[in-house]
Design a protein around this motif. Sequence first.
Motif, PDB file in Angstrom:
ATOM      1  N   THR A   1      12.160 -13.532  -4.944  1.00  0.00           N
ATOM      2  CA  THR A   1      13.563 -13.104  -4.294  1.00  0.00           C
ATOM      3  C   THR A   1      12.860 -11.923  -3.175  1.00  0.00           C
ATOM      4  O   THR A   1      11.816 -11.381  -3.143  1.00  0.00           O
ATOM      5  N   SER A   2      13.728 -12.042  -1.997  1.00  0.00           N
ATOM      6  CA  SER A   2      13.286 -11.243  -0.962  1.00  0.00           C
ATOM      7  C   SER A   2      13.298  -9.878  -1.274  1.00  0.00           C
ATOM      8  O   SER A   2      12.462  -9.138  -0.834  1.00  0.00           O
ATOM      9  N   THR A   3      14.121  -9.387  -2.257  1.00  0.00           N
ATOM     10  CA  THR A   3      14.107  -7.828  -2.960  1.00  0.00           C
ATOM     11  C   THR A   3      13.050  -7.429  -3.361  1.00  0.00           C
ATOM     12  O   THR A   3      12.427  -6.385  -3.428  1.00  0.00           O
ATOM     13  N   ARG A   4      12.597  -8.438  -4.164  1.00  0.00           N
ATOM     14  CA  ARG A   4      11.201  -8.290  -5.053  1.00  0.00           C
ATOM     15  C   ARG A   4       9.973  -8.098  -3.918  1.00  0.00           C
ATOM     16  O   ARG A   4       9.115  -7.531  -4.395  1.00  0.00           O
ATOM     17  N   ARG A   5       9.999  -8.997  -3.077  1.00  0.00           N
ATOM     18  CA  ARG A   5       8.773  -9.025  -2.122  1.00  0.00           C
ATOM     19  C   ARG A   5       9.026  -7.683  -1.396  1.00  0.00           C
ATOM     20  O   ARG A   5       8.031  -7.043  -0.809  1.00  0.00           O
ATOM     21  N   LEU A   6      10.226  -7.338  -0.954  1.00  0.00           N
ATOM     22  CA  LEU A   6      10.432  -6.117  -0.110  1.00  0.00           C
ATOM     23  C   LEU A   6       9.758  -4.802  -0.846  1.00  0.00           C
ATOM     24  O   LEU A   6       9.244  -3.901  -0.514  1.00  0.00           O
ATOM     25  N   LEU A   7      10.243  -5.051  -2.387  1.00  0.00           N
ATOM     26  CA  LEU A   7       9.767  -3.478  -3.032  1.00  0.00           C
ATOM     27  C   LEU A   7       8.215  -3.853  -3.377  1.00  0.00           C
ATOM     28  O   LEU A   7       7.603  -2.506  -3.300  1.00  0.00           O
ATOM     29  N   GLN A   8       7.721  -4.994  -3.533  1.00  0.00           N
ATOM     30  CA  GLN A   8       5.987  -5.152  -3.582  1.00  0.00           C
ATOM     31  C   GLN A   8       5.473  -4.710  -2.320  1.00  0.00           C
ATOM     32  O   GLN A   8       4.494  -3.945  -2.221  1.00  0.00           O
ATOM     33  N   SER A   9       5.953  -5.258  -1.161  1.00  0.00           N
ATOM     34  CA  SER A   9       5.496  -4.487   0.203  1.00  0.00           C
ATOM     35  C   SER A   9       5.511  -3.303   0.426  1.00  0.00           C
ATOM     36  O   SER A   9       4.461  -2.392   1.052  1.00  0.00           O
ATOM     37  N   LEU A  10       6.571  -2.372   0.098  1.00  0.00           N
ATOM     38  CA  LEU A  10       6.780  -0.966   0.059  1.00  0.00           C
ATOM     39  C   LEU A  10       5.658  -0.360  -0.667  1.00  0.00           C
ATOM     40  O   LEU A  10       5.097   0.659  -0.468  1.00  0.00           O
ATOM     41  N   HIS A  11       5.541  -0.976  -2.034  1.00  0.00           N
ATOM     42  CA  HIS A  11       4.532  -0.420  -3.168  1.00  0.00           C
ATOM     43  C   HIS A  11       3.319  -0.335  -2.343  1.00  0.00           C
ATOM     44  O   HIS A  11       2.360   0.508  -2.482  1.00  0.00           O
ATOM     45  N   ILE A  12       2.788  -1.559  -1.757  1.00  0.00           N
ATOM     46  CA  ILE A  12       1.426  -1.705  -1.237  1.00  0.00           C
ATOM     47  C   ILE A  12       1.301  -0.597  -0.064  1.00  0.00           C
ATOM     48  O   ILE A  12       0.350  -0.144  -0.063  1.00  0.00           O
ATOM     49  N   SER A  13       2.378  -0.564   0.936  1.00  0.00           N
ATOM     50  CA  SER A  13       2.142   0.333   1.993  1.00  0.00           C
ATOM     51  C   SER A  13       1.965   1.750   1.381  1.00  0.00           C
ATOM     52  O   SER A  13       1.156   2.500   2.020  1.00  0.00           O
ATOM     53  N   LEU A  14       3.074   2.144   0.319  1.00  0.00           N
ATOM     54  CA  LEU A  14       2.877   3.508  -0.187  1.00  0.00           C
ATOM     55  C   LEU A  14       1.486   3.736  -1.076  1.00  0.00           C
ATOM     56  O   LEU A  14       1.036   4.822  -0.987  1.00  0.00           O
ATOM     57  N   GLY A  15       1.120   2.694  -1.548  1.00  0.00           N
ATOM     58  CA  GLY A  15      -0.151   2.573  -2.389  1.00  0.00           C
ATOM     59  C   GLY A  15      -1.383   2.921  -1.221  1.00  0.00           C
ATOM     60  O   GLY A  15      -2.264   3.881  -1.468  1.00  0.00           O
ATOM     61  N   LEU A  16      -1.348   2.551  -0.007  1.00  0.00           N
ATOM     62  CA  LEU A  16      -2.305   2.819   0.933  1.00  0.00           C
ATOM     63  C   LEU A  16      -2.079   4.304   1.362  1.00  0.00           C
ATOM     64  O   LEU A  16      -3.024   5.094   1.505  1.00  0.00           O
ATOM     65  N   VAL A  17      -0.703   4.737   1.576  1.00  0.00           N
ATOM     66  CA  VAL A  17      -0.670   6.223   1.683  1.00  0.00           C
ATOM     67  C   VAL A  17      -1.156   7.110   0.776  1.00  0.00           C
ATOM     68  O   VAL A  17      -1.796   8.263   0.984  1.00  0.00           O
ATOM     69  N   PHE A  18      -0.784   6.696  -0.414  1.00  0.00           N
ATOM     70  CA  PHE A  18      -1.418   7.237  -1.656  1.00  0.00           C
ATOM     71  C   PHE A  18      -2.917   7.371  -1.719  1.00  0.00           C
ATOM     72  O   PHE A  18      -3.421   8.560  -2.031  1.00  0.00           O
ATOM     73  N   ALA A  19      -3.525   6.535  -1.412  1.00  0.00           N
ATOM     74  CA  ALA A  19      -5.002   6.494  -1.182  1.00  0.00           C
ATOM     75  C   ALA A  19      -5.499   7.231  -0.081  1.00  0.00           C
ATOM     76  O   ALA A  19      -6.431   8.186  -0.576  1.00  0.00           O
ATOM     77  N   ALA A  20      -4.849   7.428   1.017  1.00  0.00           N
ATOM     78  CA  ALA A  20      -5.122   8.379   1.818  1.00  0.00           C
ATOM     79  C   ALA A  20      -4.959   9.844   1.586  1.00  0.00           C
ATOM     80  O   ALA A  20      -5.674  10.704   1.732  1.00  0.00           O
ATOM     81  N   VAL A  21      -3.726  10.079   1.009  1.00  0.00           N
ATOM     82  CA  VAL A  21      -3.351  11.446   0.449  1.00  0.00           C
ATOM     83  C   VAL A  21      -4.527  11.851  -0.503  1.00  0.00           C
ATOM     84  O   VAL A  21      -4.949  12.845  -0.486  1.00  0.00           O
ATOM     85  N   PHE A  22      -4.749  10.883  -1.501  1.00  0.00           N
ATOM     86  CA  PHE A  22      -5.755  11.187  -2.667  1.00  0.00           C
ATOM     87  C   PHE A  22      -6.999  11.756  -1.936  1.00  0.00           C
ATOM     88  O   PHE A  22      -7.702  12.853  -2.336  1.00  0.00           O
ATOM     89  N   VAL A  23      -7.634  10.752  -0.994  1.00  0.00           N
ATOM     90  CA  VAL A  23      -8.745  11.101  -0.300  1.00  0.00           C
ATOM     91  C   VAL A  23      -8.944  12.630   0.299  1.00  0.00           C
ATOM     92  O   VAL A  23      -9.755  13.471   0.199  1.00  0.00           O
ATOM     93  N   LEU A  24      -7.675  12.905   1.148  1.00  0.00           N
ATOM     94  CA  LEU A  24      -7.729  14.134   1.960  1.00  0.00           C
ATOM     95  C   LEU A  24      -7.503  15.349   0.761  1.00  0.00           C
ATOM     96  O   LEU A  24      -7.914  16.359   1.060  1.00  0.00           O
ATOM     97  N   ARG A  25      -6.726  14.905  -0.495  1.00  0.00           N
ATOM     98  CA  ARG A  25      -6.379  15.987  -1.256  1.00  0.00           C
ATOM     99  C   ARG A  25      -7.864  16.532  -2.016  1.00  0.00           C
ATOM    100  O   ARG A  25      -8.138  17.632  -2.143  1.00  0.00           O
ATOM    101  N   ALA A  26      -8.557  15.407  -2.297  1.00  0.00           N
ATOM    102  CA  ALA A  26      -9.974  15.668  -3.051  1.00  0.00           C
ATOM    103  C   ALA A  26     -10.846  16.326  -2.003  1.00  0.00           C
ATOM    104  O   ALA A  26     -11.526  17.403  -2.294  1.00  0.00           O
TER     105      ALA A  26
END
Length: 187
Positions: free
Chosen positions: A48-73
């Motif tokens: 479904t398009s909603t499921r794909r949208l949530l997954q896409s958002l999860h992936i993008s925010l996961g990349l933000v999380f990776a950057a924040v984690f590295v900067l935080r460390a």
Amino acid sequence: MTQSPSAAAPADLAHYDRTTIAFHWLTALLVVGLFALAEAWSFLPRGTSTRRLLQSLHISLGLVFAAVFVLRAVWRLSAGRRLPPAAGGWLRVASTGMHGLLYALMAAQIVLGFLFRWAQGEPFAFFGLFDVPTLIPIDREQRRFIGGLHDTVAWTIVVLALLHALAGLFHHYCMRDGVLRRMLSSR
């Protein structure tokens, strides 16, 4: 052993710097948000398009999380304000262990997220702006194992983060030692 309010005065005056505080709360927000997105799409039918949208958002925010984690460390290891331990004995050991475990699990979760996406054979799209290339080809047969591990680590992080938050509330309301206020604005 419970401290008296007068013994807690030095902790009440100590605060982390604004950058450390911002990284802490941004990390908490991203962890909760990423977990909520993954749980939400699990209730939606595949494709479904909603499921794909949530997954896409999860992936993008996961990349933000990776950057924040590295900067935080990097910030924590280099310029972040160091405060004396708020407690001694087993509370200090538990606190240090909890922080170390959370950092290790968050680092593992980032790696697992990348591996899982690469095992799916699909690119990472960062908010539709650009794709993150596959650096390590992963056998698609490993996808289920990596995905299961990614899920298990996510649940472990959420449970430990909840315990971490409860410990902060215990310090604030029972021990009254100012530990929770350390991670709030210094104003």
